[in-house]
Enzyme design. Structure first.
Site, PDB file in Angstrom:
ATOM      1  N   HIS A  23     -38.961  17.209  72.020  1.00  0.00           N
ATOM      2  CA  HIS A  23     -38.164  16.710  70.896  1.00  0.00           C
ATOM      3  C   HIS A  23     -39.072  16.575  69.658  1.00  0.00           C
ATOM      4  O   HIS A  23     -39.165  15.494  69.069  1.00  0.00           O
ATOM      5  CB  HIS A  23     -37.526  15.347  71.208  1.00  0.00           C
ATOM      6  CG  HIS A  23     -36.367  15.416  72.147  1.00  0.00           C
ATOM      7  ND1 HIS A  23     -35.896  14.321  72.835  1.00  0.00           N
ATOM      8  CD2 HIS A  23     -35.556  16.437  72.510  1.00  0.00           C
ATOM      9  CE1 HIS A  23     -34.859  14.663  73.584  1.00  0.00           C
ATOM     10  NE2 HIS A  23     -34.638  15.946  73.406  1.00  0.00           N
ATOM     11  N   HIS A  79     -25.184  21.553  79.650  1.00  0.00           N
ATOM     12  CA  HIS A  79     -25.636  20.820  78.458  1.00  0.00           C
ATOM     13  C   HIS A  79     -26.403  21.836  77.633  1.00  0.00           C
ATOM     14  O   HIS A  79     -27.195  22.600  78.176  1.00  0.00           O
ATOM     15  CB  HIS A  79     -26.527  19.656  78.921  1.00  0.00           C
ATOM     16  CG  HIS A  79     -27.366  19.008  77.871  1.00  0.00           C
ATOM     17  ND1 HIS A  79     -26.895  18.688  76.632  1.00  0.00           N
ATOM     18  CD2 HIS A  79     -28.672  18.590  77.892  1.00  0.00           C
ATOM     19  CE1 HIS A  79     -27.865  18.098  75.936  1.00  0.00           C
ATOM     20  NE2 HIS A  79     -28.949  18.046  76.679  1.00  0.00           N
ATOM     21  N   GLU A  81     -28.416  21.621  74.783  1.00  0.00           N
ATOM     22  CA  GLU A  81     -29.633  21.408  74.011  1.00  0.00           C
ATOM     23  C   GLU A  81     -30.553  22.615  74.264  1.00  0.00           C
ATOM     24  O   GLU A  81     -30.489  23.259  75.318  1.00  0.00           O
ATOM     25  CB  GLU A  81     -30.304  20.093  74.449  1.00  0.00           C
ATOM     26  CG  GLU A  81     -31.404  19.674  73.505  1.00  0.00           C
ATOM     27  CD  GLU A  81     -31.846  18.213  73.687  1.00  0.00           C
ATOM     28  OE1 GLU A  81     -31.392  17.553  74.638  1.00  0.00           O
ATOM     29  OE2 GLU A  81     -32.663  17.755  72.860  1.00  0.00           O
ATOM     30  N   ASP A  83     -33.474  23.249  75.182  1.00  0.00           N
ATOM     31  CA  ASP A  83     -34.330  23.418  76.362  1.00  0.00           C
ATOM     32  C   ASP A  83     -33.568  24.001  77.547  1.00  0.00           C
ATOM     33  O   ASP A  83     -34.181  24.485  78.492  1.00  0.00           O
ATOM     34  CB  ASP A  83     -35.024  22.096  76.751  1.00  0.00           C
ATOM     35  CG  ASP A  83     -34.082  20.935  76.887  1.00  0.00           C
ATOM     36  OD1 ASP A  83     -33.044  20.902  76.200  1.00  0.00           O
ATOM     37  OD2 ASP A  83     -34.376  20.020  77.680  1.00  0.00           O
ATOM     38  N   HIS A 145     -27.113  12.946  77.879  1.00  0.00           N
ATOM     39  CA  HIS A 145     -27.289  12.138  76.694  1.00  0.00           C
ATOM     40  C   HIS A 145     -26.731  12.788  75.432  1.00  0.00           C
ATOM     41  O   HIS A 145     -26.978  12.280  74.325  1.00  0.00           O
ATOM     42  CB  HIS A 145     -28.791  11.839  76.492  1.00  0.00           C
ATOM     43  CG  HIS A 145     -29.610  13.066  76.170  1.00  0.00           C
ATOM     44  ND1 HIS A 145     -30.425  13.136  75.072  1.00  0.00           N
ATOM     45  CD2 HIS A 145     -29.707  14.286  76.761  1.00  0.00           C
ATOM     46  CE1 HIS A 145     -31.034  14.312  75.013  1.00  0.00           C
ATOM     47  NE2 HIS A 145     -30.597  15.036  76.040  1.00  0.00           N
ATOM     48  N   ASP A 164     -29.715  16.535  82.691  1.00  0.00           N
ATOM     49  CA  ASP A 164     -30.811  15.631  82.305  1.00  0.00           C
ATOM     50  C   ASP A 164     -30.830  14.347  83.151  1.00  0.00           C
ATOM     51  O   ASP A 164     -31.881  13.702  83.273  1.00  0.00           O
ATOM     52  CB  ASP A 164     -30.694  15.253  80.826  1.00  0.00           C
ATOM     53  CG  ASP A 164     -31.164  16.379  79.895  1.00  0.00           C
ATOM     54  OD1 ASP A 164     -31.957  17.221  80.334  1.00  0.00           O
ATOM     55  OD2 ASP A 164     -30.727  16.391  78.736  1.00  0.00           O
ATOM     56  N   TYR A 192     -38.660   8.766  81.421  1.00  0.00           N
ATOM     57  CA  TYR A 192     -37.574   9.628  80.973  1.00  0.00           C
ATOM     58  C   TYR A 192     -36.332   8.789  80.659  1.00  0.00           C
ATOM     59  O   TYR A 192     -35.701   8.935  79.612  1.00  0.00           O
ATOM     60  CB  TYR A 192     -37.264  10.644  82.084  1.00  0.00           C
ATOM     61  CG  TYR A 192     -36.356  11.766  81.694  1.00  0.00           C
ATOM     62  CD1 TYR A 192     -36.871  13.013  81.372  1.00  0.00           C
ATOM     63  CD2 TYR A 192     -34.977  11.592  81.653  1.00  0.00           C
ATOM     64  CE1 TYR A 192     -36.037  14.056  81.020  1.00  0.00           C
ATOM     65  CE2 TYR A 192     -34.141  12.629  81.305  1.00  0.00           C
ATOM     66  CZ  TYR A 192     -34.677  13.856  80.986  1.00  0.00           C
ATOM     67  OH  TYR A 192     -33.846  14.886  80.625  1.00  0.00           O
ATOM     68  N   HIS A 225     -34.753  18.787  84.856  1.00  0.00           N
ATOM     69  CA  HIS A 225     -36.193  18.652  84.616  1.00  0.00           C
ATOM     70  C   HIS A 225     -36.820  17.997  85.843  1.00  0.00           C
ATOM     71  O   HIS A 225     -36.264  17.025  86.381  1.00  0.00           O
ATOM     72  CB  HIS A 225     -36.489  17.764  83.403  1.00  0.00           C
ATOM     73  CG  HIS A 225     -35.939  18.267  82.113  1.00  0.00           C
ATOM     74  ND1 HIS A 225     -36.466  19.342  81.428  1.00  0.00           N
ATOM     75  CD2 HIS A 225     -34.906  17.828  81.353  1.00  0.00           C
ATOM     76  CE1 HIS A 225     -35.777  19.549  80.318  1.00  0.00           C
ATOM     77  NE2 HIS A 225     -34.827  18.646  80.246  1.00  0.00           N
TER      78      HIS A 225
HETATM   79 FE1  FEO Z   1     -31.032  17.091  76.678  1.00  0.00          FE
HETATM   80 FE2  FEO Z   1     -33.117  18.524  78.776  1.00  0.00          FE
HETATM   81  O1  FEO Z   1     -32.052  18.464  77.292  1.00  0.00           O
END
Ligand code: FEO
Length: 397
Positions: A23, A79, A81, A83, A145, A164, A192, A225
């Protein structure tokens, strides 16, 4: 090569050993991370999530070692995002008509990021996708999130793909959480949660209750992750930890965060610690230097604390750069049910303590008092006053 979770499910993600910041510079990832993508081969084939953009070609090349891309029937984007969605452009160049299953918000984000008119299929909680022997059931998890987030439950193998949720920024060749890596996995899972999910704890609580109410048999919880939770006791443990973390979490701890120019404010921080320990010897006291300690580690200590003390010398009619940064991050994480006070040394104007108090109150902390200041360097009498302040602070908790 991918790694097998089960006969049908293969991990096809990317371990990012080099990742040290996430981020932008918001989150330290000292032990790297992974972007987990999963390939399910049943009568139909589904790919769950992709990886971050810099690894898009590598991802697609390795995916081709597992499967002819033409045989992928569905792409599931839980999701979007960057990544997780970053390799989509590279992938969809080869399979442009394959449907992408995602929430409506997910489609909006994909369109906003990549400007492509892909074959989107919007799903909501309870929608299913038959793969053959197994069925995928989608569960929206908005604000865990991001607004677009969803989980995916695979029957048969009984795997909850949680994106996540339950993740850790932890690069490891090990696919699963186990006895050997558990201490590190747990500390990274807590870091995290604190740094990414804490502002959304209300949604976490509701979603945990909803998922528990579904009574799904769970053989694995596979986040996007870090490592996969597999042992029944580990799955129970991480869910129970999430329930605790989401419920205004605190331990019997006080964290003292300070910055110092010529050691006077540090001296005060240490005197405060002495006072707290004198009054409450069982309470854990942590001292963190805002300009030297990792900011995200400081935030984890705040997360664990029932109260914090924040101190800065007065500089240029304000407080230090490092304290300003950590205060802003503390505010963003929306901690609840915690107390606080400010302190600091000064030479002439001395506004910092008052300004820190105002910031702490604005961040949702209950101020125990108006804080304590010492002009120039604390002598023995001033030091004892600060210790006494620490005692009073501890007593007020
Ligand atoms: Fe919210 Fe692992 O991206």
């Amino acid at each position: 090569m991918g790694k097998k979770l089960t006969d049908k499910v293969t991990w096809v993600g990317k371990i990012d050993w080099e990742l040290k910041r996430f981020h932008g510079d918001e989150l330290s990832t000292d032990v790297g991370s992974s972007y987990n993508a999963y390939l399910i081969k049943d009568e139909k084939t589904a790919l769950i999530d992709t990886v971050w953009g810099p690894y898009d070609r590598e991802f697609v090349a390795r995916l081709k070692e597992e499967i002819d891309l033409k045989d992928i029937d569905y792409v599931i984007m839980q999701h979007n995002e960057s990544d997780h969605s970053g390799a989509l452009l590279e992938l969809m160049r080869e399979i442009p008509n394959v449907p992408i299953y995602c929430t409506k918000k997910g489609e909006g984000i994909l369109r906003g990021l990549y400007h492509q008119d892909w074959n989107y299929v919007n799903v909501k909680t309870g929608d299913t996708l038959e793969l053959g022997e197994s069925t995928l059931t989608f569960v929206e998890a908005s604000m865990l999130h991001w607004p677009d987030t969803m989980f995916t439950y695979m029957s048969g193998d009984n795997i909850l793909f949680s994106n996540d949720g339950f993740g850790q920024h932890y690069a490891s060749e090990m696919l699963f959480a186990d006895v050997d890596n558990m201490p590190k996995v747990l500390s990274e899972a807590e870091k995290y949660y604190c740094n990414i999910l804490n502002p959304f704890s209300v949604f976490v609580k509701k979603k945990l209750a909803e998922i528990k109410g579904m009574n799904l048999p769970l053989n694995m919880v596979a986040p996007s992750h870090g490592v996969v939770w597999r042992r029944p006791e580990d799955i129970d443990m991480i869910i129970e930890l999430y329930e605790k973390w989401a419920d205004n979490y605190q331990e019997d701890q006080v964290t003292i965060i300070y910055d110092t120019m010529w050691q006077s404010t540090r001296h005060m921080a240490q005197a405060l610690a002495v006072g707290i320990e004198r009054k409450c010897p069982g309470t854990t006291v942590r001292l963190m230097n805002a300009s030297k300690d990792d900011k995200n580690d400081i935030l984890v200590e705040v997360f664990k604390s029932k109260a914090i003390l924040v101190g800065s010398p007065t500089i240029n009619n304000g407080y230090s750069y490092a304290i300003a940064g950590i205060l802003e991050m503390i505010k963003g994480l929306k901690f609840k049910n915690k107390k606080a006070a400010a302190f600091g040394s000064y030479g002439w104007s001395g506004e910092a303590t008052k300004m820190i108090s105002a910031h702490l109150e604005d961040a949702g902390f209950a101020l125990v008092n108006e804080g304590i200041r010492v002009q120039w360097a604390p002598d023995d009498e001033a030091t004892e006053n600060v210790r006494a302040f620490g005692e009073e602070f501890a007593e007020a908790l």
